[in-house]
Design an enzyme around this catalytic site. Structure first.
Site, short mmCIF file in Angstrom:
data_model
loop_
_atom_site.label_atom_id
_atom_site.label_comp_id
_atom_site.label_asym_id
_atom_site.label_seq_id
_atom_site.Cartn_x
_atom_site.Cartn_y
_atom_site.Cartn_z
N ASN A 163 48.23 21.27 26.29
CA ASN A 163 47.02 21.85 25.69
C ASN A 163 46.11 20.80 25.05
O ASN A 163 46.12 20.58 23.84
CB ASN A 163 47.40 22.90 24.66
N ASP A 206 48.31 30.19 27.02
CA ASP A 206 49.26 30.62 25.99
C ASP A 206 50.09 31.81 26.47
O ASP A 206 51.30 31.86 26.24
CB ASP A 206 48.51 31.01 24.71
N ARG A 233 42.98 18.86 23.59
CA ARG A 233 41.72 19.01 22.85
C ARG A 233 41.27 17.62 22.42
O ARG A 233 41.61 17.14 21.33
CB ARG A 233 41.90 19.92 21.63
#
Length: 296
Positions: free
Chosen positions: A154, A248, A156
């Site tokens: 994930n 998710d 970012r």
């Protein structure tokens, strides 16, 4: 985190969400009722932190391990949508979650005896370098004691001080994980991967026994040390409303299926099926899927 999600009339609706919490929320709904799903984080002692803790408990998430940190609060993010694809704005300066690895005793106690531990690249990104090291060391100890460690990379980039630090941090997390759940577009951005096989090879080399490379509406490529390599095609979706929590929910269904003894290929099929339903609804959490019996 506090989630501000687009609603009708140009307004925003307030809720509580966040990548690893989303996974816990969906796991709670796809696992048998007598299985326990707990969450470890740090929140403040203010009213919104109280509301968040109460919300978690109402949703069936065990909050016994949640730390309360005075003079801190919870993070906030706002979702913007463009043709169903989401982007985020964050406010995390006083987030108590940034201190989640500061109390190593509480961290170790939260991990003790847990069958599956799930964390993400965002978990790593919000920690200082020493805290990240302490966090991964705790995961390594839990893994050695028998816990299965799952890692959603994930990505970012804005949460990291730079590209090199991001790559190093992701590989630090991968080194303590049994299952790695990356997304191909993010891996291409971070590591220059041309194919899912490139991604699988890197996380195999890091020590993972299972790698499932998500690719949006395209084919998901999966490798398992026990079952080999195969692909899973997501169900066709007529219209993507909001891609928030697609990965998710994928993680929740995949890990839940594996926990119940399903083969990796079946777990991937369940995961892509749930994610396909989630992206057709607004916001990170989609209770209507389960209220209408859309999945099991």
């Amino acid at each position: 985190m506090v989630e501000m999600a687009p609603a009708d009339g140009g307004l925003f609706a307030m809720g509580f969400a966040g990548d690893t919490f989303n996974t816990a929320w969906y796991a709670r709904r796809v696992l048998p009722a007598d299985w326990q799903v707990g969450y470890f984080t740090a929140i403040g002692t203010d009213a919104v932190s109280d509301d968040m803790a109460a919300f978690m408990a109402r949703e069936g998430i065990d909050t016994a391990a949640v730390r309360r940190v005075p003079d801190r609060t919870v993070g906030l993010y706002m979702i913007q949508l463009k043709r169903g694809e989401r982007s985020f704005s964050y406010w995390r300066g006083q987030s108590a979650a940034k201190t989640l690895a500061d109390d190593t005793g509480a961290l170790g106690a939260a991990l003790a005896g847990v069958d599956i531990v799930h964390f993400s690249g965002i978990t790593l990104a919000i920690l200082s370098a020493p805290a990240r090291q302490a966090f991964c060391a705790a995961l390594a100890r839990a893994r050695a004691a028998g816990s299965h460690i799952a890692f959603d990379t994930n990505l970012r980039p804005r949460l990291w001080p730079g590209a090199e630090a991001m790559r190093d941090g992701l590989m630090q997390g991968a080194a303590v994980a049994d299952t790695v759940l990356p997304s191909l577009d993010e891996e291409a951005l971070a590591f220059g991967d041309a194919t899912a096989q490139d991604t699988i090879a890197r996380y195999r080399a890091a020590g993972a026994s299972t790698v499932a490379v998500k690719n949006g509406a395209e084919t998901c490529h999966v490798w398992s040390a026990d079952e080999g390599a195969f692909s899973a095609d997501p169900p066709e979706v007529a219209r993507i409303v909001d891609s928030t929590a697609a990965g998710d929910s994928f993680a929740a269904a995949f890990l839940a299926a594996r926990a119940e003894g399903a083969a990796v290929q079946d777990a991937a099929a369940r995961a892509t099926a749930l994610a396909a339903q989630v992206v057709q609804r607004r916001g990170a959490l989609a209770p209507e899927i389960f209220e209408k019996g859309g999945t099991s």
